[in-house]
Each structure stands twice: as C-alpha cells, then as structure tokens.
Design an enzyme around this catalytic site. Structure first.
Site, mmCIF file in Angstrom:
data_model
loop_
_atom_site.group_PDB
_atom_site.id
_atom_site.type_symbol
_atom_site.label_atom_id
_atom_site.label_comp_id
_atom_site.label_asym_id
_atom_site.label_seq_id
_atom_site.Cartn_x
_atom_site.Cartn_y
_atom_site.Cartn_z
ATOM 1 N N GLY A 160 -53.087 18.368 13.158
ATOM 2 C CA GLY A 160 -52.474 17.439 14.092
ATOM 3 C C GLY A 160 -52.457 18.007 15.491
ATOM 4 O O GLY A 160 -53.244 18.899 15.833
ATOM 5 N N SER A 161 -51.554 17.511 16.315
ATOM 6 C CA SER A 161 -51.518 17.898 17.720
ATOM 7 C C SER A 161 -50.998 19.321 17.891
ATOM 8 O O SER A 161 -50.246 19.833 17.056
ATOM 9 C CB SER A 161 -50.636 16.931 18.508
ATOM 10 O OG SER A 161 -49.271 17.136 18.184
ATOM 11 N N THR A 162 -51.383 19.933 18.992
ATOM 12 C CA THR A 162 -50.941 21.297 19.277
ATOM 13 C C THR A 162 -49.429 21.400 19.466
ATOM 14 O O THR A 162 -48.811 22.322 18.917
ATOM 15 C CB THR A 162 -51.682 21.837 20.508
ATOM 16 O OG1 THR A 162 -53.089 21.904 20.200
ATOM 17 C CG2 THR A 162 -51.201 23.233 20.880
ATOM 18 N N GLU A 191 -54.643 23.457 12.043
ATOM 19 C CA GLU A 191 -55.845 22.949 12.718
ATOM 20 C C GLU A 191 -55.365 21.939 13.746
ATOM 21 O O GLU A 191 -54.925 20.846 13.401
ATOM 22 C CB GLU A 191 -56.801 22.330 11.691
ATOM 23 C CG GLU A 191 -58.218 22.193 12.200
ATOM 24 C CD GLU A 191 -58.487 20.805 12.724
ATOM 25 O OE1 GLU A 191 -58.510 20.668 13.963
ATOM 26 O OE2 GLU A 191 -58.672 19.898 11.927
ATOM 27 N N CYS A 243 -60.372 15.698 16.457
ATOM 28 C CA CYS A 243 -60.129 16.954 17.162
ATOM 29 C C CYS A 243 -61.427 17.633 17.566
ATOM 30 O O CYS A 243 -61.441 18.463 18.474
ATOM 31 C CB CYS A 243 -59.300 17.892 16.284
ATOM 32 S SG CYS A 243 -60.054 18.226 14.679
ATOM 33 N N VAL A 246 -46.972 19.641 18.128
ATOM 34 C CA VAL A 246 -46.331 19.565 16.814
ATOM 35 C C VAL A 246 -46.691 20.791 15.988
ATOM 36 O O VAL A 246 -45.856 21.355 15.266
ATOM 37 C CB VAL A 246 -46.726 18.267 16.082
ATOM 38 C CG1 VAL A 246 -46.116 18.238 14.676
ATOM 39 C CG2 VAL A 246 -46.266 17.050 16.871
ATOM 40 N N GLY A 247 -47.946 21.236 16.096
ATOM 41 C CA GLY A 247 -48.392 22.407 15.352
ATOM 42 C C GLY A 247 -47.613 23.665 15.712
ATOM 43 O O GLY A 247 -47.354 24.510 14.843
#
Length: 485
Positions: free
Chosen positions: A231-233, A253, A287, A235-236
C-alpha cells in the site's frame, strides 16, 4: 458451474459470518458509483476469532504432508483458472480493471499458486560441520506460524495471492484484511477458491473491516509473527512501526515514483510503445507504473510528439467494454487528488499536451511537458492516467534526476548499448530496473521489492520463502565433550 455467492461475509474458521460492528461498509462500482453490496464491518472480536482459529490449526498445517499442501494449491490454481471469466468480471466491476489488466492479474494469481505448490518440498535445511569436536550442526527451516496480510485495492487478487499462496506453501496459516474497496477480489473470492480446493478450516481467514476500527489492532495482534503489507508509504510507515514495536517481521511493499529513461541512442518508436503500456495499464494505478518519463534532449521533441499522438488514441471509459484500455479511477477522492497535482504543475510552468478532463471517475489520459523536478507531477506518485515529460542533457543528469525522490521501487532504461544501460542501472537507487522494457514487471520467481521509501523485504520465489520462514539451529554432540571446568 454456478458463480460464487455470499461474498460479502467474513470468513473465520471455515464459516461465513457477519461482522460484529454496527458500521456498514458499502462496496462500490468505481465506474457507476453504484453499491455492489454492503456488509457489517468486522470488530475486535472478529479479529480475535480469526487469529485464534489460525493459531489453533497452524501446527497441524505446518506438519501436514508436503504433497497434501501441494495438491491443495494445485487444485486451487485449476479452480481459479476454470473460473477466470468470473474473476475477470469481478475485477472490472469492483476495481475498474480493463479486460487485459484483469486477465493478466488472474493469470498471475494462478501462476503464484502453482509456484507456491513447490514450496512444501523446498523448505530445505542444511547440515554443517561444527567447530567443536564430536558435534554436528543441523539447521532446520520452519514456518513462522501465523501471517497477517493487509492487501491493497489496485491489483487485489494477485497482491493478496502473492502472500497467501507462499504462506500456505511454507506451512503458515494466514489472516487477511483486504482493502474495503476490493473486499471480494482481494479476499472472499480467494477464500472461496481455497475452500473449494479443500483447505482445512482456520488455515485461511478473511476479515473485512474499516481501518479506523480494526486496522492497528489487526496489525499488532499478538498471534501473528509477520505482517505483509502492500500500500501507500505513509500507511506502510505506520504498519512497520507497529510491527517493529511488537518485534514482528514485516514485508512492506510501498509507493513508487518510477523513472522511465530514454537515452540518446534508444529505439524511439519502441520506447514510446513501452511507455504507453507502462503508464496507462490499469489507469496507472500500480506501484510499478511508469511515473516520470525522462528523455534525452536530442530525442525529446520527437518523443513528445509521438507519445502524445499515441495517448490521444487510447480508448477510455467503462472497464466492461473490452475496447477500453483506460477505465475509472478507484473513487472520486483519487480523481480529485490527481487533478490537484496536475493543476499545481501547470501553475508551476508545465505545459498541457492533452487530457486534464474527466467524466465521473474516468480521467482522460493526460500528458504534461516541460516538467521539472520541483513540480508535484515529478515528486509525487501519481497513481492515475497522467504523466509528465522531462528533458535531460547527459547520463549523469539522468541519474541525478532519477535519484532525486525518496522512492526507489522500479525503473526502465532504453538504449541500444545494453552495457551502458546496466552501468546506469547500478547507479540508480531502486530495487528493480528493466532495460529496453517498461517499469511494470512482476515475475513470480524474481525478487520484487524496493529501496528507500518504497519498502522493505522481497516477494517472489525463494526470496519470499526467506521472509515467511525462520531457521532453527539444532546441534548434536555425539561424542562426550571435555569441558574446561
């Protein structure tokens, strides 16, 4: 063959149930904005039940015959492929996937099941000599136990399956939290297939819930030994922080701002075609999509003219219409975010070549030229059918521009001199580079992952096997040892 039904349910310990929260989740068709179906969100009790079920069967599943695990995964692959038209339709309805994207994704999901079917017999350990007389050392490879998976909405079927299938193949149980925008294609459809294939109850569980209700609780649940997140950076980073605090392994990822470099000796027409596919597959909502197109100044004008002409030919609209190659964005919020990026970049001096219009959630393919590295369309991951063209003077400037963002997932270089392309690839801080191709590549046996803010860990082949397992050292002293005291 009847289509699967009751897909708007939680799947816990082999049972299809309703969520315990009195909060409704509407699953929307991104093209029509119509409600496909609704369901109650899972709550903390559902999360507990799913992880408890997974833990209770994890040892039995880990110790089951390798061929038993293999056969279930192979059967699941056959079932999935026999239902490919059903899966393709669901991907179109739920995520706006065009036919070619949905077909390729379904094929990848089948292929990773087949690849993972070899994992039960690839759990290799080693025997090695000891530095102590009369001793041998054995290193055993073991499953972690229970894997927590948080999957995204853009390629939900494959990006869920690329963790689920290897996890099962290595003897782990799994609890999945799919994105609510793709709860069927990222969760319940997969559960139906594996249930039909004979997977024992509790080995796979699917929890569908709003992130603000169960997100952090799911990520930090004490039962899981690893969190797999795509997912998004932003949130990651949060997922990684929670996992780290609880000493869990994690594979993250995250976002990509992938560079597509056209050197002065490139095959220009071929580079244009590669860039078109790499940017506009699934509306650029990947991505690994092409995000920045950088062209040597001697080819820039000709590339721009040919690229813009091809973009204007792309058919767009309803993903269910097989002629369309660009469908809707996942929702209106995503559309508005991209429109703001385009507006900011135009205000900063970029030139509009085509697009910048929309109908519903469909953004007409958009190209900006004259883009510089200070503009938002250069700095941010667009995640939509818009792209900027950048000119550069030489190889060193290309490398500097390529490395000037905090992302490092994928990239591509076009050149007739493969050695030159290899040398430049090694200078660019990215997990993957593709010479004379585009950036959107994912092969089931190759190491997939990024550097910097694009994540940690690697998916694919033996690389994901290392992520999903641990090793244990067992030594045997077969001659009495003389101790010093």
């Amino acid at each position: 063959m009847e289509k699967y039904t009751n897909l708007n349910k939680q799947f816990i310990n082999g049972e299809w149930t309703d969520g315990t929260e009195n909060v409704l989740i509407d699953n929307l068709n991104p093209y029509t904005d119509e409600i496909i179906h609704s369901l109650n969100s899972a709550g903390h009790p559902d999360v507990d039940a799913a992880f408890t079920a997974a833990k209770s069967v994890s040892a039995a599943w880990a110790n089951s015959n390798p061929l038993f695990k293999r056969d279930i995964l192979l059967k699941a692959a056959d079932i999935l492929w026999s239902r490919k038209d059903e899966f393709i339709e669901w991907l179109a309805i739920e995520t706006g996937s065009t036919y070619i994207k949905a077909y390729v994704e379904t094929q990848q999901a089948r292929d990773i099941l087949i690849e993972a079917a070899g994992f039960p017999t690839r759990m290799h350990g080693t025997i090695q000599a000891s530095t102590i007389d009369g001793k041998e050392s054995y290193i055993f490879r073991k499953p972690l136990g229970v894997i927590a998976l948080i999957s995204p909405w853009n390629f939900p079927l494959y990006l869920s399956m690329r963790t689920i299938a290897p996890s099962l193949g290595t003897g782990n149980a799994v609890v999945v939290k799919p994105a609510t925008q793709s709860l069927v294609t990222g969760g319940t459809l997969i559960a139906k297939v594996l249930e039909e294939a004979g997977l024992p109850a509790g080995v796979l569980n699917v929890i569908i819930g709003k992130s603000d209700i169960i997100g952090d609780y799911f990520t930090g649940h004490p039962v899981s030994r690893m969190v797999s997140f795509t997912g998004s950076t932003p949130v990651g980073r949060g997922v990684g922080k929670i996992a780290g605090e609880r000493l869990k392994k994690s594979a993250l990822e995250l976002g990509g701002n992938n560079v597509f470099i056209v050197l002065d000796d490139a095959n220009l027409n071929y580079a244009v075609e590669a860039a078109i596919f790499g940017r506009f597959l699934h509306q650029g909502q990947a991505c690994i999509s092409v995000n920045r197109i950088m062209v040597h100044e001697t080819l820039y004008q000709e590339f721009k003219e040919k690229f813009v002409a091809r973009v204007k030919e792309l058919h767009y609209g309803d993903a269910l219409n097989p002629v369309n190659v660009v469908g809707p964005l996942i929702d209106h919020k995503a559309l508005q975010r991209i429109m703001l990026v385009i507006a900011s970049s135009l205000e900063a001096g970029a030139l509009l070549e085509c697009g910048n219009e929309y109908a519903g959630n469909v953004l007409i393919p958009t190209v900006l030229s004259g883009v510089t590295k200070e503009m938002l369309i250069f700095q941010e991951e667009i995640f939509g059918p818009a792209v900027g063209l950048v000119s550069f003077k030489n190889d060193d400037e290309a490398v500097e521009l390529a490395n000037s963002t905090d992302f490092g997932l994928s990239g591509a270089i076009h050149t007739k001199d493969v050695y030159r392309g290899m040398q430049l690839s090694k200078r660019i801080d990215t997990g993957m580079m593709h010479i004379n191709d585009q950036t959107a590549n994912d092969e089931i046996h190759a190491p997939f992952g990024g550097e910097k803010s694009s994540g940690t860990g690697r998916f694919g082949g033996n690389f994901i096997l290392d992520e999903l397992t641990t090793v244990q050292w067992v030594s045997v002293q077969y001659q009495n040892r003389q101790y010093p005291f």
